[in-house]
Design an enzyme around this catalytic site. Structure first.
Site, PDB file in Angstrom:
ATOM      1  N   LEU A  91       0.872  -1.168   0.000  1.00  0.00           N
ATOM      2  CA  LEU A  91       0.000   0.000   0.000  1.00  0.00           C
ATOM      3  C   LEU A  91       0.908   1.216   0.000  1.00  0.00           C
ATOM      4  O   LEU A  91       1.899   1.242   0.739  1.00  0.00           O
ATOM      5  CB  LEU A  91      -0.894   0.019   1.246  1.00  0.00           C
ATOM      6  N   ASP A  92       0.595   2.228  -0.810  1.00  0.00           N
ATOM      7  CA  ASP A  92       1.480   3.388  -0.844  1.00  0.00           C
ATOM      8  C   ASP A  92       1.417   4.135   0.477  1.00  0.00           C
ATOM      9  O   ASP A  92       0.525   3.930   1.294  1.00  0.00           O
ATOM     10  CB  ASP A  92       1.163   4.289  -2.048  1.00  0.00           C
ATOM     11  N   VAL A  93       2.383   5.023   0.681  1.00  0.00           N
ATOM     12  CA  VAL A  93       2.567   5.641   1.992  1.00  0.00           C
ATOM     13  C   VAL A  93       1.346   6.445   2.439  1.00  0.00           C
ATOM     14  O   VAL A  93       1.057   6.551   3.638  1.00  0.00           O
ATOM     15  CB  VAL A  93       3.844   6.514   1.985  1.00  0.00           C
ATOM     16  N   GLN A  94       0.575   7.026   1.501  1.00  0.00           N
ATOM     17  CA  GLN A  94      -0.586   7.830   1.854  1.00  0.00           C
ATOM     18  C   GLN A  94      -1.872   7.013   1.953  1.00  0.00           C
ATOM     19  O   GLN A  94      -2.927   7.572   2.224  1.00  0.00           O
ATOM     20  CB  GLN A  94      -0.768   8.960   0.834  1.00  0.00           C
ATOM     21  N   SER A  95      -1.780   5.708   1.719  1.00  0.00           N
ATOM     22  CA  SER A  95      -2.964   4.840   1.822  1.00  0.00           C
ATOM     23  C   SER A  95      -2.921   4.068   3.133  1.00  0.00           C
ATOM     24  O   SER A  95      -1.867   3.901   3.753  1.00  0.00           O
ATOM     25  CB  SER A  95      -3.017   3.859   0.646  1.00  0.00           C
TER      26      SER A  95
END
Length: 234
Positions: A91-95
């Site tokens: 999951l990307d850092v902002q998710s």
């Protein structure tokens, strides 16, 4: 020590030795407990037991084993965990949301392979209110940067004050796929949370907390992999 893909990179880089000899050939067979396998000179021992962890990844935490920028990683959230595990996908850092971690490389490979079409469900807050034809287009597919991205299902859950919550179900883990899909239709993503991965559900697990999978959940993952591949992961 690493995921299947990362292990292949380590082999190709010549960092793995079997009985003192550098091995670069993928698929080389060894006998655990008899053959001596080292990584960068460090002796590797057979994994004693398989571990399966469901984590609620918060925003701001990176989905890596280690980060050169010293940002908090998902492994930091596990504390002094007794086994070496790695994240299945990312999951990307902002998710935020559901992330599976394990030391079962065969099962992880099966769950991530695109041909297995394991469903990932996301709750997505977007700018604007999508029209029914926009949701249909998400499922038909949108070409972004030369890639055809598509959702298996898309539905509007709530709309208020010019913002909306939608649910998207996808079957591939392409980089920033949900954000790219929504942005291509003119609906920037404000929040993104994964709430399901295959048979696993996030439920009410708070951000930053984790739990071991139940025996029933592990069995469900293995049934899914067996049904897709036609055989049980070893």
């Amino acid at each position: 020590m690493a995921s299947r893909r990362k292990s292949e990179e380590l082999l190709l880089a010549g960092r793995v030795r079997v009985n003192g000899r550098v091995v670069r050939e993928l698929g080389t067979r060894v006998v655990p407990g008899r053959d001596r396998i080292t990584l960068d000179g460090r002796l590797l021992r057979p994994v004693r037991s398989r571990v399966y962890v469901l984590l609620h990844k918060p925003r701001g935490v990176v989905t890596t084993v280690a980060d050169p920028e010293r940002r908090p990683t998902v492994l930091d959230l596990l504390g002094r965990f007794p086994a070496r595990v790695f994240p299945v996908g990312r999951l990307d850092v902002q998710s935020s949301g559901l992330l599976l971690l394990t030391n079962d490389g065969n099962l992880a490979h099966s769950l991530l392979h695109p041909s297995f079409e394991v469903e990932r469900e996301y709750a997505v807050k977007i700018e604007g209110t999508p029209r029914p034809e926009d949701l249909e287009r998400l499922c038909r597919g949108v070409r972004v940067d030369g890639e055809l991205l598509r959702a298996r299902r898309a539905a509007l859950r709530k709309a208020r004050d010019g913002k909306s919550w939608i649910s998207l179900v996808l079957t591939e883990g392409r980089r920033h796929e949900v954000r790219r899909l929504c942005r291509a239709l003119g609906y920037p993503v404000l929040k993104l949370r994964r709430i399901r991965f295959g048979p696993l559900r996030l439920g009410t697990l708070p951000p930053g907390r984790w739990r071991h999978l139940s025996a029933e959940e592990v069995a469900a993952l293995r049934r899914l992999a067996r049904r897709r591949s036609g055989r049980e992961p070893r």
